[in-house]
Write a protein that holds these residues in place. Structure first.
Motif, PDB file in Angstrom:
ATOM      1  N   ALA A  56       0.671  -0.801   0.366  1.00 38.42           N
ATOM      2  CA  ALA A  56       0.410   0.316  -0.183  1.00 38.42           C
ATOM      3  C   ALA A  56       1.253   1.253  -0.139  1.00 38.42           C
ATOM      4  O   ALA A  56       0.726   2.019  -0.424  1.00 38.42           O
ATOM      5  CB  ALA A  56      -0.244   0.022   1.628  1.00 38.42           C
ATOM      6  N   ALA A  57       2.485   1.067   0.786  1.00 37.85           N
ATOM      7  CA  ALA A  57       2.765   2.108   0.858  1.00 37.85           C
ATOM      8  C   ALA A  57       3.545   2.530  -0.898  1.00 37.85           C
ATOM      9  O   ALA A  57       3.879   4.350  -0.498  1.00 37.85           O
ATOM     10  CB  ALA A  57       4.023   2.254   1.564  1.00 37.85           C
ATOM     11  N   GLU A  58       3.886   1.977  -1.065  1.00 38.53           N
ATOM     12  CA  GLU A  58       4.835   1.633  -2.812  1.00 38.53           C
ATOM     13  C   GLU A  58       4.066   2.765  -3.219  1.00 38.53           C
ATOM     14  O   GLU A  58       3.688   3.326  -4.691  1.00 38.53           O
ATOM     15  CB  GLU A  58       4.792   0.339  -3.202  1.00 38.53           C
ATOM     16  CG  GLU A  58       6.138   0.594  -4.280  1.00 38.53           C
ATOM     17  CD  GLU A  58       7.249  -0.569  -4.463  1.00 38.53           C
ATOM     18  OE1 GLU A  58       8.208  -0.215  -5.634  1.00 38.53           O
ATOM     19  OE2 GLU A  58       7.007  -1.154  -3.354  1.00 38.53           O
ATOM     20  N   ALA A  59       2.328   2.190  -3.567  1.00 37.39           N
ATOM     21  CA  ALA A  59       1.176   2.506  -4.577  1.00 37.39           C
ATOM     22  C   ALA A  59       1.397   3.421  -4.400  1.00 37.39           C
ATOM     23  O   ALA A  59       0.357   5.071  -5.195  1.00 37.39           O
ATOM     24  CB  ALA A  59      -0.067   2.027  -4.077  1.00 37.39           C
TER      25      ALA A  59
ATOM     26  N   PHE B  70       1.835  10.013  -5.385  1.00 32.77           N
ATOM     27  CA  PHE B  70       3.227  11.088  -4.693  1.00 32.77           C
ATOM     28  C   PHE B  70       4.520  11.350  -5.982  1.00 32.77           C
ATOM     29  O   PHE B  70       4.526  12.443  -5.877  1.00 32.77           O
ATOM     30  CB  PHE B  70       3.843  10.519  -3.775  1.00 32.77           C
ATOM     31  CG  PHE B  70       4.628  12.194  -2.675  1.00 32.77           C
ATOM     32  CD1 PHE B  70       4.432  12.970  -1.846  1.00 32.77           C
ATOM     33  CD2 PHE B  70       6.230  11.757  -3.619  1.00 32.77           C
ATOM     34  CE1 PHE B  70       5.075  13.663  -1.149  1.00 32.77           C
ATOM     35  CE2 PHE B  70       6.753  12.727  -2.842  1.00 32.77           C
ATOM     36  CZ  PHE B  70       6.005  14.175  -2.053  1.00 32.77           C
ATOM     37  N   ALA B  71       4.947  10.401  -6.387  1.00 33.15           N
ATOM     38  CA  ALA B  71       6.343  10.506  -7.541  1.00 33.15           C
ATOM     39  C   ALA B  71       5.172  11.361  -8.857  1.00 33.15           C
ATOM     40  O   ALA B  71       5.713  11.732  -9.074  1.00 33.15           O
ATOM     41  CB  ALA B  71       6.462   9.455  -8.218  1.00 33.15           C
ATOM     42  N   GLU B  72       4.381  11.111  -8.700  1.00 25.53           N
ATOM     43  CA  GLU B  72       3.767  10.911 -10.096  1.00 25.53           C
ATOM     44  C   GLU B  72       3.315  12.569 -10.022  1.00 25.53           C
ATOM     45  O   GLU B  72       3.425  13.292 -11.578  1.00 25.53           O
ATOM     46  CB  GLU B  72       2.226  10.744 -10.701  1.00 25.53           C
ATOM     47  CG  GLU B  72       1.660  10.975 -11.411  1.00 25.53           C
ATOM     48  CD  GLU B  72       0.020   9.643 -11.964  1.00 25.53           C
ATOM     49  OE1 GLU B  72      -0.591  10.018 -12.512  1.00 25.53           O
ATOM     50  OE2 GLU B  72       0.166   8.982 -11.941  1.00 25.53           O
ATOM     51  N   VAL B  73       2.414  13.319  -8.678  1.00 24.88           N
ATOM     52  CA  VAL B  73       2.366  14.701  -8.551  1.00 24.88           C
ATOM     53  C   VAL B  73       3.616  15.636  -8.302  1.00 24.88           C
ATOM     54  O   VAL B  73       3.721  16.425  -9.333  1.00 24.88           O
ATOM     55  CB  VAL B  73       1.137  14.675  -7.277  1.00 24.88           C
ATOM     56  CG1 VAL B  73       1.475  15.622  -6.623  1.00 24.88           C
ATOM     57  CG2 VAL B  73      -0.182  13.882  -7.205  1.00 24.88           C
TER      58      VAL B  73
END
Length: 256
Positions: free
Chosen positions: A141-144, A149-152
């Motif tokens: 879940a954290a990776e998802a 976060f990385a996409e934003v």
């Protein structure tokens, strides 16, 4: 001071934090030197400052092996979780001294380092987007959540994404723990109050003629901490739920 640094320690510490404070030492010229402090949480939930060690900033596995071996020789047979801030060589040394110990990146330091790369105007929104990562119920879940976060933020702040990716293997053990253990790992009160006392002592002196003089200054600040014991008692009163969680998670290891 020598007697204090060599005193016997407890057999087991559920958590040990290793942190550093930089001091100015006049050795020909004034240079910054790290002094490392190890803070153990006892089975009674009390803070126990295990010792102070001087480094030169380039410490590797050999340095940490000598420090941890010294701590072990003073009676520490087991540490369940050791929390540190990406100190090079430390995980290898821990594995050689206490093979069952989990190395955990300091979550608070990781979050603070994140904001160093970001504009202050983005801090509030970034903090809101980052919270689901470190409060996730599992590593998947954290990776998802981190992918979101990385996409934003990845295009604007690629260094932040790289920071978290590089620390990921030491970050994810945190997610497997009960919420009570997470609170202990994330609680900065014990560390921050100690660091604040150390910083005041260091600022009052400016710089030191030798590393030993710097360590003595921090030792005196350490010995002046919480003379009534009331702070330790209050902290211990909130400790029982965490101790129960440690006893279940690290079954058979939480013994006096």
């Amino acid at each position: 001071m020598t007697e204090w640094q060599q005193r016997p320690l407890d057999r087991v510490y559920p958590v040990v934090f290793i942190d550093a404070i930089n001091v100015k030492v006049r050795d020909g010229q004034v240079t910054n030197r790290p002094i490392y402090v190890a803070i153990g949480v006892t089975l009674a939930g009390e803070r126990d400052i295990l010792g102070l060690w001087a480094g030169d900033g380039g410490e590797g596995a050999k340095f940490w092996l000598s420090v941890l071996t010294e701590v072990k020789n003073r009676g520490v047979q087991d540490v369940c979780i050791l929390v540190c801030d990406g100190l090079r060589g430390l995980p290898d040394a821990i594995a050689a001294v206490w093979e069952q110990t989990v190395v955990q990146t300091c979550i608070i330091h990781l979050i603070r380092n994140t904001f160093r790369y970001a504009s202050r105007a983005d801090w509030d929104r970034m903090s809101k987007d980052l919270r689901p990562v470190y409060t996730a119920p599992s590593d998947a879940a954290a990776e998802a959540r981190f992918d979101d976060f990385a996409e934003v933020w990845g295009t604007k702040y690629p260094a932040i994404v790289r920071l978290w990716r590089n620390a990921w293997s030491e970050f994810i053990p945190f997610l497997a723990y009960d919420v009570e253990i997470r609170r202990v790992i994330c609680s900065t009160n014990a560390i921050e109050s100690l660091n604040a006392r150390y910083r005041r002592a260091v600022r009052a002196r400016g710089h030191f003629p030798t590393e030993q003089a710097a360590i003595k200054c921090l030792y005196l600040a350490t010995r002046a901490l919480d003379p009534t014991g009331r702070g330790r008692a209050r902290w211990a009163a909130r400790w029982k739920p965490a101790l129960n969680a440690f006893a279940i998670t690290f079954e058979g290891r939480i013994t006096h």
